[in-house]
Design a protein around this motif. Structure first.
Motif, PDB file in Angstrom:
ATOM      1  N   LEU A   1       0.859  -1.180   0.000  1.00  0.00           N
ATOM      2  CA  LEU A   1       0.000   0.000   0.000  1.00  0.00           C
ATOM      3  C   LEU A   1       0.898   1.234   0.000  1.00  0.00           C
ATOM      4  O   LEU A   1       1.777   1.367   0.861  1.00  0.00           O
ATOM      5  N   VAL A   2       0.707   2.110  -0.996  1.00  0.00           N
ATOM      6  CA  VAL A   2       1.547   3.307  -1.118  1.00  0.00           C
ATOM      7  C   VAL A   2       0.688   4.560  -1.199  1.00  0.00           C
ATOM      8  O   VAL A   2      -0.477   4.511  -1.588  1.00  0.00           O
ATOM      9  N   GLU A   3       1.302   5.678  -0.817  1.00  0.00           N
ATOM     10  CA  GLU A   3       0.680   6.989  -0.975  1.00  0.00           C
ATOM     11  C   GLU A   3       1.571   7.765  -1.930  1.00  0.00           C
ATOM     12  O   GLU A   3       2.756   7.964  -1.660  1.00  0.00           O
ATOM     13  N   LYS A   4       1.010   8.161  -3.060  1.00  0.00           N
ATOM     14  CA  LYS A   4       1.803   8.850  -4.078  1.00  0.00           C
ATOM     15  C   LYS A   4       2.310  10.182  -3.557  1.00  0.00           C
ATOM     16  O   LYS A   4       1.619  10.882  -2.821  1.00  0.00           O
ATOM     17  N   ILE A   5       3.529  10.524  -3.958  1.00  0.00           N
ATOM     18  CA  ILE A   5       4.142  11.792  -3.588  1.00  0.00           C
ATOM     19  C   ILE A   5       3.695  12.834  -4.609  1.00  0.00           C
ATOM     20  O   ILE A   5       3.852  12.637  -5.812  1.00  0.00           O
ATOM     21  N   VAL A   6       3.143  13.922  -4.119  1.00  0.00           N
ATOM     22  CA  VAL A   6       2.648  14.980  -4.991  1.00  0.00           C
ATOM     23  C   VAL A   6       3.763  16.000  -5.184  1.00  0.00           C
ATOM     24  O   VAL A   6       4.285  16.557  -4.213  1.00  0.00           O
ATOM     25  N   ALA A   7       4.141  16.209  -6.427  1.00  0.00           N
ATOM     26  CA  ALA A   7       5.196  17.174  -6.740  1.00  0.00           C
ATOM     27  C   ALA A   7       4.661  18.591  -6.581  1.00  0.00           C
ATOM     28  O   ALA A   7       3.473  18.843  -6.781  1.00  0.00           O
ATOM     29  N   PRO A   8       5.532  19.536  -6.236  1.00  0.00           N
ATOM     30  CA  PRO A   8       5.074  20.923  -6.108  1.00  0.00           C
ATOM     31  C   PRO A   8       4.585  21.470  -7.444  1.00  0.00           C
ATOM     32  O   PRO A   8       5.116  21.113  -8.497  1.00  0.00           O
ATOM     33  N   ALA A   9       3.572  22.322  -7.400  1.00  0.00           N
ATOM     34  CA  ALA A   9       3.007  22.905  -8.623  1.00  0.00           C
ATOM     35  C   ALA A   9       3.802  24.110  -9.098  1.00  0.00           C
ATOM     36  O   ALA A   9       3.612  24.576 -10.210  1.00  0.00           O
ATOM     37  N   LYS A  10       4.675  24.645  -8.221  1.00  0.00           N
ATOM     38  CA  LYS A  10       5.526  25.768  -8.643  1.00  0.00           C
ATOM     39  C   LYS A  10       6.878  25.668  -7.953  1.00  0.00           C
ATOM     40  O   LYS A  10       7.024  25.014  -6.921  1.00  0.00           O
ATOM     41  N   THR A  11       7.851  26.312  -8.527  1.00  0.00           N
ATOM     42  CA  THR A  11       9.210  26.295  -7.998  1.00  0.00           C
ATOM     43  C   THR A  11       9.322  27.232  -6.798  1.00  0.00           C
ATOM     44  O   THR A  11       8.393  27.997  -6.499  1.00  0.00           O
ATOM     45  N   ASN A  12      10.476  27.198  -6.118  1.00  0.00           N
ATOM     46  CA  ASN A  12      10.701  28.077  -4.964  1.00  0.00           C
ATOM     47  C   ASN A  12      10.624  29.550  -5.348  1.00  0.00           C
ATOM     48  O   ASN A  12      10.256  30.386  -4.536  1.00  0.00           O
ATOM     49  N   SER A  13      10.974  29.864  -6.594  1.00  0.00           N
ATOM     50  CA  SER A  13      10.928  31.260  -7.035  1.00  0.00           C
ATOM     51  C   SER A  13       9.554  31.671  -7.552  1.00  0.00           C
ATOM     52  O   SER A  13       9.374  32.794  -8.010  1.00  0.00           O
ATOM     53  N   GLY A  14       8.572  30.755  -7.511  1.00  0.00           N
ATOM     54  CA  GLY A  14       7.206  31.103  -7.871  1.00  0.00           C
ATOM     55  C   GLY A  14       6.806  30.794  -9.300  1.00  0.00           C
ATOM     56  O   GLY A  14       5.721  31.158  -9.725  1.00  0.00           O
ATOM     57  N   ILE A  15       7.658  30.127 -10.058  1.00  0.00           N
ATOM     58  CA  ILE A  15       7.322  29.782 -11.447  1.00  0.00           C
ATOM     59  C   ILE A  15       6.380  28.584 -11.446  1.00  0.00           C
ATOM     60  O   ILE A  15       6.673  27.544 -10.858  1.00  0.00           O
ATOM     61  N   LEU A  16       5.242  28.727 -12.087  1.00  0.00           N
ATOM     62  CA  LEU A  16       4.274  27.636 -12.178  1.00  0.00           C
ATOM     63  C   LEU A  16       4.785  26.571 -13.141  1.00  0.00           C
ATOM     64  O   LEU A  16       5.248  26.875 -14.238  1.00  0.00           O
ATOM     65  N   LEU A  17       4.691  25.307 -12.717  1.00  0.00           N
ATOM     66  CA  LEU A  17       5.134  24.184 -13.543  1.00  0.00           C
ATOM     67  C   LEU A  17       3.948  23.579 -14.269  1.00  0.00           C
ATOM     68  O   LEU A  17       2.853  23.484 -13.699  1.00  0.00           O
ATOM     69  N   PRO A  18       4.133  23.134 -15.518  1.00  0.00           N
ATOM     70  CA  PRO A  18       3.044  22.449 -16.206  1.00  0.00           C
ATOM     71  C   PRO A  18       2.706  21.155 -15.479  1.00  0.00           C
ATOM     72  O   PRO A  18       3.558  20.564 -14.825  1.00  0.00           O
ATOM     73  N   GLU A  19       1.461  20.740 -15.599  1.00  0.00           N
ATOM     74  CA  GLU A  19       1.001  19.554 -14.885  1.00  0.00           C
ATOM     75  C   GLU A  19       1.837  18.321 -15.220  1.00  0.00           C
ATOM     76  O   GLU A  19       2.164  17.524 -14.349  1.00  0.00           O
TER      77      GLU A  19
END
Length: 97
Positions: A13-31
């Motif tokens: 049984l695993v819980e998926k790790i959710v990647a951050p939606a934006k970088t530390n500098s605030g740049i939004l990452l594509p899904e």
């Protein structure tokens, strides 16, 4: 009432790790860039039975960070959290820092 799932045989049984939606500098990452096929092992079964009746233990342990295949697994919802069940042999490997 809190529920806990104990996997049977060689299931994990695993819980998926959710990647951050934006970088530390605030740049939004594509899904697509934010998707990781990594998960934290929450629980493991006792292992599968071999041909001679011996129990073959599961390769992974609770707390391991593992690499998942792109497809597969069974989605399980317990309370508000979403988990996935995989067989031991379906997990691709362990991720280390």
């Amino acid at each position: 009432m809190a529920r806990r799932l104990l996997p049977s045989l060689n299931r994990i049984l695993v819980e998926k790790i959710v990647a951050p939606a934006k970088t530390n500098s605030g740049i939004l990452l594509p899904e697509k860039a934010a998707q990781l096929n990594a998960a934290k092992v929450v629980a493991v079964g006792p292992g599968a039975h071999g041909k001679n009746g011996d129990t073959i233990p599961v390769t992974f342990k609770e707390g391991d960070t593992v690499l998942l295949p792109e497809y597969g697994g069974t989605q399980v919802k317990l309370g508000e959290k979403e988990f996935h069940l995989y067989r031991d042999e379906d997990i691709l490997g362990t991720l280390h820092d």
